[in-house]
Structures are given as C-alpha cells and as structure tokens.
Design a protein around this motif. Sequence first.
Motif, PDB file in Angstrom:
ATOM      1  N   LEU A 113      63.350 -34.893 -33.814  1.00  0.00           N
ATOM      2  CA  LEU A 113      63.253 -36.308 -33.429  1.00  0.00           C
ATOM      3  C   LEU A 113      64.009 -36.573 -32.131  1.00  0.00           C
ATOM      4  O   LEU A 113      63.527 -37.297 -31.258  1.00  0.00           O
ATOM      5  CB  LEU A 113      63.805 -37.209 -34.533  1.00  0.00           C
TER       6      LEU A 113
ATOM      7  N   ILE B 183      62.010 -35.419 -29.349  1.00  0.00           N
ATOM      8  CA  ILE B 183      60.866 -36.298 -29.105  1.00  0.00           C
ATOM      9  C   ILE B 183      61.268 -37.526 -28.294  1.00  0.00           C
ATOM     10  O   ILE B 183      60.569 -37.939 -27.378  1.00  0.00           O
ATOM     11  CB  ILE B 183      60.213 -36.715 -30.445  1.00  0.00           C
ATOM     12  N   ILE B 184      62.425 -38.111 -28.612  1.00  0.00           N
ATOM     13  CA  ILE B 184      62.784 -39.342 -27.909  1.00  0.00           C
ATOM     14  C   ILE B 184      63.573 -39.079 -26.630  1.00  0.00           C
ATOM     15  O   ILE B 184      63.747 -39.985 -25.820  1.00  0.00           O
ATOM     16  CB  ILE B 184      63.573 -40.327 -28.807  1.00  0.00           C
TER      17      ILE B 184
ATOM     18  N   ALA C  66      57.343 -49.396 -18.674  1.00  0.00           N
ATOM     19  CA  ALA C  66      57.229 -49.057 -20.094  1.00  0.00           C
ATOM     20  C   ALA C  66      57.745 -50.178 -20.994  1.00  0.00           C
ATOM     21  O   ALA C  66      57.392 -50.233 -22.176  1.00  0.00           O
ATOM     22  CB  ALA C  66      57.988 -47.770 -20.396  1.00  0.00           C
TER      23      ALA C  66
ATOM     24  N   THR D  63      55.131 -52.411 -23.080  1.00  0.00           N
ATOM     25  CA  THR D  63      54.397 -51.704 -24.133  1.00  0.00           C
ATOM     26  C   THR D  63      55.331 -51.329 -25.278  1.00  0.00           C
ATOM     27  O   THR D  63      54.964 -51.436 -26.441  1.00  0.00           O
ATOM     28  CB  THR D  63      53.692 -50.445 -23.590  1.00  0.00           C
ATOM     29  N   ILE D  64      56.554 -50.908 -24.939  1.00  0.00           N
ATOM     30  CA  ILE D  64      57.493 -50.548 -26.004  1.00  0.00           C
ATOM     31  C   ILE D  64      57.834 -51.783 -26.840  1.00  0.00           C
ATOM     32  O   ILE D  64      57.833 -51.732 -28.072  1.00  0.00           O
ATOM     33  CB  ILE D  64      58.764 -49.898 -25.427  1.00  0.00           C
TER      34      ILE D  64
ATOM     35  N   PHE E 206      54.744 -52.903 -28.882  1.00  0.00           N
ATOM     36  CA  PHE E 206      54.472 -51.903 -29.914  1.00  0.00           C
ATOM     37  C   PHE E 206      55.435 -52.026 -31.088  1.00  0.00           C
ATOM     38  O   PHE E 206      55.023 -52.041 -32.252  1.00  0.00           O
ATOM     39  CB  PHE E 206      54.619 -50.509 -29.309  1.00  0.00           C
ATOM     40  N   SER E 207      56.728 -52.139 -30.748  1.00  0.00           N
ATOM     41  CA  SER E 207      57.730 -52.221 -31.810  1.00  0.00           C
ATOM     42  C   SER E 207      57.493 -53.471 -32.640  1.00  0.00           C
ATOM     43  O   SER E 207      57.620 -53.477 -33.867  1.00  0.00           O
ATOM     44  CB  SER E 207      59.133 -52.276 -31.214  1.00  0.00           C
TER      45      SER E 207
ATOM     46  N   GLN F 140      54.342 -52.773 -34.714  1.00  0.00           N
ATOM     47  CA  GLN F 140      54.142 -51.370 -35.040  1.00  0.00           C
ATOM     48  C   GLN F 140      53.324 -51.140 -36.303  1.00  0.00           C
ATOM     49  O   GLN F 140      52.308 -50.470 -36.289  1.00  0.00           O
ATOM     50  CB  GLN F 140      55.503 -50.712 -35.194  1.00  0.00           C
ATOM     51  N   ARG F 141      53.779 -51.743 -37.393  1.00  0.00           N
ATOM     52  CA  ARG F 141      53.158 -51.461 -38.679  1.00  0.00           C
ATOM     53  C   ARG F 141      51.668 -51.764 -38.659  1.00  0.00           C
ATOM     54  O   ARG F 141      50.846 -50.970 -39.077  1.00  0.00           O
ATOM     55  CB  ARG F 141      53.854 -52.295 -39.748  1.00  0.00           C
TER      56      ARG F 141
ATOM     57  N   VAL G  65      49.575 -49.474 -36.173  1.00  0.00           N
ATOM     58  CA  VAL G  65      49.407 -48.120 -36.701  1.00  0.00           C
ATOM     59  C   VAL G  65      48.385 -48.117 -37.821  1.00  0.00           C
ATOM     60  O   VAL G  65      47.474 -47.296 -37.861  1.00  0.00           O
ATOM     61  CB  VAL G  65      50.760 -47.572 -37.187  1.00  0.00           C
TER      62      VAL G  65
ATOM     63  N   VAL H  96      44.884 -48.516 -36.244  1.00  0.00           N
ATOM     64  CA  VAL H  96      44.407 -47.328 -35.547  1.00  0.00           C
ATOM     65  C   VAL H  96      44.075 -46.217 -36.534  1.00  0.00           C
ATOM     66  O   VAL H  96      43.027 -45.583 -36.469  1.00  0.00           O
ATOM     67  CB  VAL H  96      45.459 -46.839 -34.529  1.00  0.00           C
ATOM     68  N   ALA H  97      44.993 -46.014 -37.493  1.00  0.00           N
ATOM     69  CA  ALA H  97      44.781 -44.941 -38.468  1.00  0.00           C
ATOM     70  C   ALA H  97      43.533 -45.219 -39.306  1.00  0.00           C
ATOM     71  O   ALA H  97      42.700 -44.343 -39.503  1.00  0.00           O
ATOM     72  CB  ALA H  97      46.005 -44.795 -39.365  1.00  0.00           C
TER      73      ALA H  97
ATOM     74  N   ALA I 246      40.427 -44.535 -37.355  1.00  0.00           N
ATOM     75  CA  ALA I 246      40.135 -43.115 -37.184  1.00  0.00           C
ATOM     76  C   ALA I 246      39.625 -42.498 -38.481  1.00  0.00           C
ATOM     77  O   ALA I 246      38.761 -41.634 -38.476  1.00  0.00           O
ATOM     78  CB  ALA I 246      41.384 -42.379 -36.707  1.00  0.00           C
ATOM     79  N   ILE I 247      40.187 -42.949 -39.605  1.00  0.00           N
ATOM     80  CA  ILE I 247      39.787 -42.353 -40.877  1.00  0.00           C
ATOM     81  C   ILE I 247      38.379 -42.791 -41.254  1.00  0.00           C
ATOM     82  O   ILE I 247      37.541 -41.990 -41.643  1.00  0.00           O
ATOM     83  CB  ILE I 247      40.787 -42.723 -41.989  1.00  0.00           C
TER      84      ILE I 247
END
Lengths: 299, 295
Positions: free
Chosen positions: B37, B40-41, B270, B273-274, B277-278, B281-282, B285, B288-289, B292-293
């Motif tokens: 993690l 990643i950040i 940035a 968008t950050i 997004f925050s 977020q929930r 996500v 989008v998920a 896609a599914i």
Amino acid sequence: MTTHRKSVQAYLLSAPALVIIALLFLFPSIYNVILAFQELSPFQAPSDGTWVGLGNFRYVFSNPEFGSILTNTVFWLTALTVVLRIVFGLALATTLHSPVLQRWKVRGVARTLVLIPWMVPPVVAVASWRWLLDGNSGVLNQTLVGLGVVDSGIPFLAQTSTVWWSVVAIIVWRELPFVVMVLLAGLQSIPTEQYEAASLDGAGRSRSFRSVTIPNLRPVLTVVVLVTVIQTFNNFVYVWLTTGGGPGTFTAVLATELYSTAFFGNRLGAGAAIGLVMTVIMAVFAVLYMRATRSENQA
Amino acid sequence: MSAVTQTEAPPVQRKRRDSSARRASDLLVLVPFAVVLLAIIFPVLWMVYSALRPVQEIAAGVSWGSLLDNASLDSFSRLFAATNFEQYLVNSIVMCLVGTFATVVVASLAGFALSRYAFRGRGVMFLVLVATQLLPFVVLITPVYLFFSQLGLLNTYPGIVIVYVAMTLPLAVLLMTGFFNSVPRSLDEAARVDGASTLTVLTRVIAPLAWPGIVTVAVTAFIAMWEEFLFAQVFLTDDSLKTVQVGLAGLFGEYGTDWGVVMAASTIAAAPTIILFSFLQRRLVAGVAAGAIKG
C-alpha cells in the motif's frame, strides 16, 4: 393514438443525445473509412481529398518500423500490462476481501489507498513517475546511489533496456485500481456457502481458490480482460507523454504513430488508415476472444 | 464426499489457541500488504511533497535528513509567474462545468425516455450506447478534427465542450437510465393524473428522488472531462485556451525541466479529481464495478 404520441415523445427526449452521438461517433467512424483511401493534409477541406486507392496502406505497411510498432503495441503496451494487472489485481482484491482486514478494521482505509492512483489524472501520473524516475535527482536513483546499488543514476526513460519497463510500470500503477475494484465486486458476490462446502470437503486455501474463487470469477475476468485490452491497445497518452515514442522510435505504438502521421507528418489519410488497421485488429480480437471464452465458459 | 475426521477440541480452549495463532498469521498478511500500500501511494505523496520543497532542494535531490524542514510555496509562485496556469485553470473549470451541465441535461432526457417509454428502436439505442464506449478516441480524432475545422470549431470553447459532452454521454445515459428505473413508476403516473406534463414529471417528481444518481453522473462526467488530454491537445492550440492537463504536459519533457514547478502544477491538476473521487468513492466504485460486471 396515445401510444403513438408516447413514441414521438420518447424520440424527442432521446433526440439531443442521438444527434450528438451521431455527429461525434457515427459520422466520423464512417468518414474515417473514406479518408483512409484519400490524401489530405490538416490544412485542406475534406472536399480537397484526392483518391489514392490503397496508397495509404502501402505507405503504412512499407514503413520498416511497422513490425516493431505492432509488437510494441500488442506485447509491451497491451498483453504485458493486462496480464500484470490481472495478477496483481487478483492478489490485491483477495487481500482486500480477506477476513484479516475486517478483523483489524482496516478494510475501508486499505480500499481507499488502493484506489488513489485511479484518482490521479493520467497526465499527472506520467509527470509524477517521470520525476520519480529522473536520471539525476529522481528519488529512485537518489536512493539507489545512496544505498550503493549503482554508482550513478540510471536514465530509465533514455535507454532501451529500461524504457519499456518504466512505461509498463506507469500504466500498471495507474490502471490497476479499476481491475482491483471490479474483481473485488466479483469476490463479494461469491456465496460463502461454496467456501464452507469446500472446506468441509477438506480443501485448503489454495485448493478453494482454484476450485471456488477462479470458476466464480471467470465471467468477470472475461469482461475485465476484454475491456482493458481494448482500452490499452488504443491508448495514446501514456506512451506519448512518457517517452514520445522514444528513444528514437523505440517505444512507438499504433496510437502514437497515428498521431504523429496525421498531425506532424500532415498525412491525415495515412493516419486514418492506421486508425482503420487498429479498429480491424481490435474487432478481430474481440470476435476471436468472445468465441474462445464462450466455449471455455461452457466447457 | 465430505469427511470430517478431526477430533474437535473443547470450544473454549480452541478459541484461545485460535486467537493468538491467528494474530501471528494475520501479521503475515498485514505487514507485506502495508508495504505494498505504501508503494502504491508513494508517487502521489512524493508529488505533493516535492511541490512543497524550496527550489534549491529540488535541484539537489533528496536529503533524508531535512525531509520535513522548511516547506515552501516557492514552486507554486514560480508556476504562476512563469506560465499562464491561472488561465488554464479558468479554461478547464469553465469547460468542465458547462460540459457537465450539458451532459447531465441531455442524459436525463434520454435516460427518462429509455426508462419510461417502450418505443421502437429502444434496443438498438442501448446497443449504440454500449458500442460507442468501445470506439477508440484516437481513431476518431482525425475525422472529427476535419469536421471541426470545417465548422470553425477548432480553438473555441463550444468545440471542446461538444467533444466532452459526446465523450461522456454514452455512459451517462446508461447510468441515468438505471437510476431512473429505481424510481417507482406509480409516482409519475400519479403526477400525470394530476395533470403534470412530461418535463414536470422529470424535474419535479423523478429528479428529486434520483438526485444521488444524477450527482454520480455529474461527477463521473466532470472527472472524465477534467482528465482528458488528447482532444484538448489537438483542438486547442491557442495558449489562452489550453486546459490544465495540456498546460501541465507542456511543462515537462525537455532538458532542464523544473520539477518543483511540474509537481506544483500536478498537485493542482490532481486536486479536483482526488477530492471528488474521495467524496463519492463508494458510489462511483459500485457503479463502475457493476457496469463492468453486467458488461
């Protein structure tokens, strides 16, 4: 009467959306096919196009570098980054899904942190990574030199041995969260009874991953691979801003070649021809892929 | 074929052994995961950190000793002094707000039609919306460029806004249709009995109930427009019209890049968008998920 009036109303409501989509997607797609057989510069009107038959395609395919551009696009840009995203994505999604994180009450935080690269615009992602990888004062080289691993900074983006790996790292970093989130949603939809049944049958962790997780995720994985392959294959911004296709033309891909041909070489027709080649490759891939996965999903 | 052969330990004892063994094995997962993690950040942390360094330190590189001393807004002031970044910011904000508004309006109308009317061609429309999402923008840019140069839309605000609306519209319509579907039809029927017109039903009955969905569509569209690079780069060549992303991309690449300035510009580019997004977020996500599914 009323049903007829209702249909008219539905068409009126949809009209603005349909007009915009037709103007920006449908007509340009059709015109792109026509343009691929014409010679035209950005400073001419469409009516000035002269027909050149297959001339643009001959021009594109006779480029001695076309083979390496194709290899770069198919292998480095697309296949490698997609495979890495799926592997890391599975690892991260299963970790996020594991009861361990829930026990320590850190699942929410972890999920937000995993998402952070996705919150950053692609141009910013490239800028940040170019700074990290900078040959002189980048933090990665500073650290490597400081630890005595290397004597002087590695010019990651300027030498052929490291440049593709750098581009791959940037793409995987920025595009991984999408894969993680989709796979996580897939994991969350697997009924826990299946895992319980597997463990009653004496399946260990790796066995139940193979026999429960993967088969259940297969439909989701199928879609994710298709979507990411199409998006990445056509991606322009990462390679363009990271290397500009360089050093020389070492990292050129189809999308950057299209852009350079059309707007630097002023050959819109040849650019359109490259676009058509890209579309055909992706269409063929999509058809073959769906056929292959359908038979596999049925088997 | 289940065979449970293990003899069960008494429950109390088993629990205790479990918890201590479990804690140890938990760490085997948590520690490596924490390291991953952090990796990643790190690029984002380093971006913000570098933006806040005084110029001489950026040039000298990392000095781990004085990591948190003397933060400064030096790089930001150099950014605004040396470039038209404030102009780029205004451009991006105006383009994205106008574009988002247009996308939300047009997508609501179409989503309402798809959600509430059974009309001929509805299935084809869905198919077109899904198919356009797979059309690569880099392939469309050449023909669209020619169209726009004919129409005199290159280097104009309306030109780029039209592109941005088109870019975000297919997904916005699909999302909006889904959100409207979750509003019970009995409500609009009741309103129609009371004599409400179609637009009244949409704005007064459905929109107030579907507003979380509408906000999701707006934010998704805004983020996509804010991040867009290719069309902005090709269509807006006047410096006075450039967007934040194009302005940022113009700051790095040559020898002697001022990385402090680039990181300051990156942080600004940035931030929206950050934050957005925050904030959502929930829901983003999940959307989008799910998209896609269901694919």
